[in-house]
Design a protein around this motif. Structure first.
Motif, mmCIF file in Angstrom:
data_model
loop_
_atom_site.group_PDB
_atom_site.id
_atom_site.type_symbol
_atom_site.label_atom_id
_atom_site.label_comp_id
_atom_site.label_asym_id
_atom_site.label_seq_id
_atom_site.Cartn_x
_atom_site.Cartn_y
_atom_site.Cartn_z
ATOM 1 N N LEU A 160 16.537 17.692 -15.104
ATOM 2 C CA LEU A 160 17.209 18.573 -14.157
ATOM 3 C C LEU A 160 18.639 18.880 -14.580
ATOM 4 O O LEU A 160 19.178 19.934 -14.261
ATOM 5 N N ARG A 170 8.869 20.626 -20.887
ATOM 6 C CA ARG A 170 7.731 21.145 -20.143
ATOM 7 C C ARG A 170 6.553 21.450 -21.056
ATOM 8 O O ARG A 170 5.409 21.368 -20.638
ATOM 9 N N PHE A 171 6.816 21.793 -22.321
ATOM 10 C CA PHE A 171 5.693 22.042 -23.224
ATOM 11 C C PHE A 171 5.066 20.747 -23.715
ATOM 12 O O PHE A 171 3.880 20.702 -24.004
ATOM 13 N N VAL A 174 2.828 19.120 -20.606
ATOM 14 C CA VAL A 174 1.574 19.705 -20.164
ATOM 15 C C VAL A 174 0.397 19.112 -20.940
ATOM 16 O O VAL A 174 -0.728 19.104 -20.465
ATOM 17 N N PHE A 250 -6.421 12.807 -17.091
ATOM 18 C CA PHE A 250 -7.784 12.925 -16.631
ATOM 19 C C PHE A 250 -8.854 12.445 -17.577
ATOM 20 O O PHE A 250 -9.906 12.053 -17.127
ATOM 21 N N VAL A 302 -4.544 21.041 -19.493
ATOM 22 C CA VAL A 302 -4.938 21.814 -18.315
ATOM 23 C C VAL A 302 -6.457 21.936 -18.255
ATOM 24 O O VAL A 302 -7.075 21.765 -17.203
ATOM 25 N N ALA A 305 -8.418 18.778 -17.177
ATOM 26 C CA ALA A 305 -8.398 18.551 -15.736
ATOM 27 C C ALA A 305 -9.410 19.444 -15.034
ATOM 28 O O ALA A 305 -10.201 18.986 -14.203
ATOM 29 N N PHE A 306 -9.395 20.735 -15.400
ATOM 30 C CA PHE A 306 -10.309 21.643 -14.715
ATOM 31 C C PHE A 306 -11.760 21.344 -15.061
ATOM 32 O O PHE A 306 -12.657 21.597 -14.275
ATOM 33 N N GLY B 183 -5.753 15.718 -10.079
ATOM 34 C CA GLY B 183 -5.680 16.018 -11.504
ATOM 35 C C GLY B 183 -5.669 17.502 -11.773
ATOM 36 O O GLY B 183 -4.855 18.006 -12.553
ATOM 37 N N VAL B 184 -6.563 18.214 -11.105
ATOM 38 C CA VAL B 184 -6.649 19.662 -11.327
ATOM 39 C C VAL B 184 -5.343 20.346 -10.936
ATOM 40 O O VAL B 184 -4.786 21.151 -11.696
ATOM 41 N N ALA B 187 -2.380 19.576 -13.210
ATOM 42 C CA ALA B 187 -2.460 20.332 -14.457
ATOM 43 C C ALA B 187 -2.089 21.787 -14.225
ATOM 44 O O ALA B 187 -1.385 22.405 -15.028
ATOM 45 N N LEU B 188 -2.552 22.322 -13.094
ATOM 46 C CA LEU B 188 -2.225 23.712 -12.768
ATOM 47 C C LEU B 188 -0.712 23.882 -12.649
ATOM 48 O O LEU B 188 -0.133 24.852 -13.171
ATOM 49 N N SER B 190 1.685 22.017 -14.072
ATOM 50 C CA SER B 190 2.304 21.952 -15.404
ATOM 51 C C SER B 190 2.112 23.256 -16.161
ATOM 52 O O SER B 190 3.017 23.720 -16.864
ATOM 53 N N TRP B 191 0.944 23.824 -16.001
ATOM 54 C CA TRP B 191 0.639 25.059 -16.717
ATOM 55 C C TRP B 191 1.517 26.194 -16.208
ATOM 56 O O TRP B 191 2.099 26.954 -16.977
ATOM 57 N N LEU B 193 4.378 25.886 -14.872
ATOM 58 C CA LEU B 193 5.739 25.630 -15.338
ATOM 59 C C LEU B 193 5.905 26.035 -16.794
ATOM 60 O O LEU B 193 6.930 26.603 -17.179
ATOM 61 N N ALA B 194 4.890 25.725 -17.617
ATOM 62 C CA ALA B 194 5.018 26.034 -19.040
ATOM 63 C C ALA B 194 4.958 27.533 -19.296
ATOM 64 O O ALA B 194 5.500 28.025 -20.271
ATOM 65 N N ARG B 195 4.286 28.279 -18.429
ATOM 66 C CA ARG B 195 4.194 29.731 -18.614
ATOM 67 C C ARG B 195 5.406 30.473 -18.088
ATOM 68 O O ARG B 195 5.677 31.601 -18.475
ATOM 69 N N ALA B 196 6.124 29.817 -17.152
ATOM 70 C CA ALA B 196 7.146 30.546 -16.421
ATOM 71 C C ALA B 196 8.379 30.789 -17.281
ATOM 72 O O ALA B 196 8.590 30.148 -18.302
ATOM 73 N N ASP B 197 9.167 31.712 -16.806
ATOM 74 C CA ASP B 197 10.496 31.947 -17.325
ATOM 75 C C ASP B 197 11.348 30.701 -17.053
ATOM 76 O O ASP B 197 11.175 30.043 -16.033
ATOM 77 N N ALA B 201 11.496 28.134 -13.912
ATOM 78 C CA ALA B 201 10.947 26.801 -14.112
ATOM 79 C C ALA B 201 11.942 25.744 -13.665
ATOM 80 O O ALA B 201 11.566 24.759 -13.030
ATOM 81 N N MET B 205 11.511 23.099 -10.700
ATOM 82 C CA MET B 205 11.604 21.670 -10.987
ATOM 83 C C MET B 205 12.424 20.954 -9.916
ATOM 84 O O MET B 205 12.090 19.842 -9.499
#
Lengths: 326, 360
Positions: A160, A170-171, A174, A250, A302, A305-306, B183-184, B187-188, B190-191, B193-197, B201, B205
């Motif tokens: 933070l 963050r990468f 994940v 998972f 990701v 998990a799904f 879990g799902v 993961a969603l 985190s995903w 967050l990783a995709r965001a600007d 993000a 956070m």
């Protein structure tokens, strides 16, 4: 029989992982690459796809095996490798490495992640193992949850306070196999193998522990030592996996539950089955992730998990998962 | 017949006056009172301490409308709503954790781990990423609490429906299904967050850590109404709540309508956790730790309900106070501190209990 099927599954998953991606590669090119040729598609295979597949294999096997042992050691079906504080330790070390020391590539994080995982695991064991009776399942699980929360706070604070750290973290967080260096698998393989051997050697004793501590010790099993070695195996295996791919969730939790429905509770079968099942799940997830959001990638963490959750829920609903502990 | 019959056994006092009677546990009562006192002290501290320290007399004056305008603004607009939100949200988290842990008989079962918070996280982050950016930080996004509440309730509904089989829900099935959903959704998140600007993000956070910054009376209203609705229901079920912790067979044998009681208690926990998360973000650790801390302080065999709520309130409010004061003028999100303060305390309790041989 089951193991043979799983082995075939692993081979198929490896093949798919090598062939499918941003550029599809045909079987002949894979064979040419295996024969050592380095041109055209064969180059893609040998330079990019082989290392990535090997890494996925390593991570999947480690996570599947670590989850099985973690559930046996803590006798808690909720236990996944993350629970013993291992993933949190790796995360805080990586965040500190990025934020404080300015590391930039996964190859540099590796030893941070590994050291963090090992230290956190040791700390959890020390706290959970004090007092009469040594490390009991509930004590270990609670100590793990406490350490995870503590380290999670530090990670949050690091992330933070500095946007650049968050941007890299963050990468990593994940969970992904993308962009990893080819040497990574070779560097981590010794740890993975050592952990697997230790875990396999422990299975008869851990089987006895499932009967309860009193019964196990009357069968001649040293309860405390077995649990300590089991925790050591979990930390080694998870440390290697987290260092390679980040905290892939998972796999360690779901695969043992799924496999237990086929093998029953005997760890001598469950452990290899879970290791192979973990590899199938992770490689499959990684391959699928490359196709789903083409040309970008959905990270393996990701997809696992799904893919894993509906499996788990279906098994729970069909009553395949009994409360095998307590 | 005497007016008041009192019977003492170690650790508890039974009393009877005419037709009514009960059991008083002095140590448990001490824990409840102590936690309440701590929470009250933290509340007072939250209102009067900060970048501008307002003496307590001035706070009282501001509350009664006789003080200076500046003090009234700071107290009534900024600090009191925030402190009240912290108090109520902490209480709701503590109660929700106790309900989950008691009904599932698993000390690790808490909304943090079995999907409710994860649903709120995914919903809240999605709302932040879709809703765009405003100036004052994540707390002021209109859409975020709504997204979080929707996410938490949707996740809970999925867990509830999926865990439902043969006309009932077992605690074990609830936990495992919850883990799957957790879990799902984790993961969603985190995903996303990783995709965001990166700007979005980092705002997301802050919210994900759990923060009381910029919370207004509307947030405390939410939490307050949830508590007012749920607590009487739970108290009415306090006997089944107690007996369920001894196991299903024992509870059935003692005449508890096990299935119905379990479903209502779980639903109550879900509602509390969902609304608390919507108000303050997914603050980690309070719901997990408060019941365990309360149990160890009170020395009871089961997870005490009210004491868990009181400890949760004291923990969250104390953590928020520390988050504001320790690194002044930088203000940390409260979720950073709940872990940093609560975890060592829980560890100390574990170590002490282990030394005395009563751990685990």
């Amino acid at each position: 029989m089951l193991l043979a099927a799983l082995l075939a599954g692993v081979l198929l998953a490896c093949l798919a992982s090598v062939m499918i991606g941003a550029k599809a590669v045909a079987v002949p090119d894979v064979l040419r690459a295996l024969a050592g040729e380095r041109s055209g598609d064969a180059l893609v295979v040998s330079e990019l796809r082989f290392p990535r597949t090997l890494l996925g294999l390593l991570v999947g096997v480690c996570l599947g095996a670590a989850g099985t042992i973690a559930q046996a050691v803590t006798r808690n079906p909720l236990a996944d490798p993350g629970l013993l504080g291992v993933s949190a330790g790796a995360a805080v070390a990586v965040a500190a490495g990025i934020g404080v020391l300015g590391l930039t590539s996964p190859l540099q994080y590796v030893w941070f992640a590994f050291a963090g995982a090992a230290l956190a695991g040791a700390l959890v064991y020390l706290i959970g193992g004090t007092g009469r009776g040594g490390a009991s399942p509930v004590k270990l699980a609670l100590a793990g949850a406490a350490i995870t929360a503590l380290l999670g706070s530090v990670t949050y604070a690091l992330v933070l306070l500095d946007v650049r750290t968050l941007d890299q973290y963050r990468f990593w967080a994940v969970g992904s196999l993308a962009g990893r260096d080819g040497e990574l698998a070779a560097k981590l393989a010794p740890f993975a193998i050592a952990g697997l051997v230790l875990a396999l050697a422990l299975t008869p004793k851990l089987n006895a522990l499932e009967l309860g501590d009193e019964l196990a010790s009357s069968l001649g099993v040293k309860v405390g030592a077995t649990r300590l070695l089991g925790a050591l195996a979990v930390v080694t295996l998870t440390g290697a996996a987290v260092a390679a791919a980040g905290p892939v969730t998972f796999v360690g939790l779901v695969v043992p539950h799924v496999m237990r429905a086929f093998t029953g509770p005997d760890l001598r079968w469950l452990l290899p089955a879970s290791a192979l099942g973990g590899a199938v799940l992770l490689l499959g997830a990684d391959t699928l992730g490359r196709v789903l959001d083409h040309p970008a990638e959905v990270q393996a963490g990701v997809v696992t998990a799904f893919a894993g959750a509906p499996f788990l829920i279906a098994l729970v609903r069909r009553g395949k998962l009994r409360e095998h502990t307590r | 017949m005497t007016l008041l019959n009192v019977k003492r056994t170690p650790g508890r006092v039974g009393w009877q006056a005419g037709p009514v009677g009960g059991v008083l546990r002095p140590r448990l009562a001490m824990v409840v009172l102590g936690a309440l006192a701590l929470a009250a002290a933290a509340l007072a501290g939250s209102v009067s301490l900060g970048q501008f320290t307002i003496p307590f007399a001035d706070v009282l004056a501001a509350l009664t409308g006789t003080g200076s305008e500046d003090a009234a603004l700071i107290v009534l607009e900024l600090r009191l709503p925030r402190a009240l939100t912290g108090l109520l949200v902490g209480c709701a988290f503590g109660l929700a954790g106790a309900l989950f842990q008691a009904v599932t008989r698993n000390p690790l079962a808490s909304p943090d781990l079995i999907g409710v918070s994860a649903g709120a996280s995914a919903g809240g982050v999605a709302a932040i990423l879709i809703g765009g950016v405003t100036a004052a930080g994540a707390g002021s996004y209109e859409a975020v609490p709504i997204g979080a509440l929707a996410g938490a309730l949707a996740a809970s509904a999925v867990i509830y429906v999926m865990a439902w089989r043969g006309g009932t829900i077992t605690g074990y099935r609830f936990v495992l299904v919850g883990l799957g959903v957790h879990g799902v959704l984790g993961a969603l998140t985190s995903w996303l967050l990783a995709r965001a600007d990166i700007d979005q993000a980092s705002r997301a956070m802050v919210w994900l850590t759990g923060s009381l910054n910029g919370r207004g009376f509307e947030h405390s209203w939410w939490a307050g109404i949830a508590l007012a609705v749920v607590v009487p229901v739970v108290l009415a079920l306090s006997r089944p709540y107690q007996l369920l912790q001894y196991g299903e067979d024992t509870a059935l044998g003692l005449g508890v309508p096990v299935h119905r009681a379990r479903m209502i208690l779980l639903l109550a926990g879900v509602v509390l956790a969902a609304i608390a998360t919507a108000a303050a973000g997914p603050v980690s650790f309070v719901a997990l730790a408060a019941p365990q801390i309360a149990k160890r302080l009170a020395g009871t065999a089961s997870v005490p309900l009210l004491a868990s709520g009181c400890v949760g309130a004291a923990l969250l409010l104390g953590a928020d106070l520390a988050a504001r004061l320790v690194f002044e003028p930088i203000e940390l999100p409260v979720g950073v501190v709940t872990g940093a303060v609560g975890a060592p305390y829980l560890m100390w309790l574990l170590l002490r209990a282990n030394r005395l041989g009563t751990g685990g």
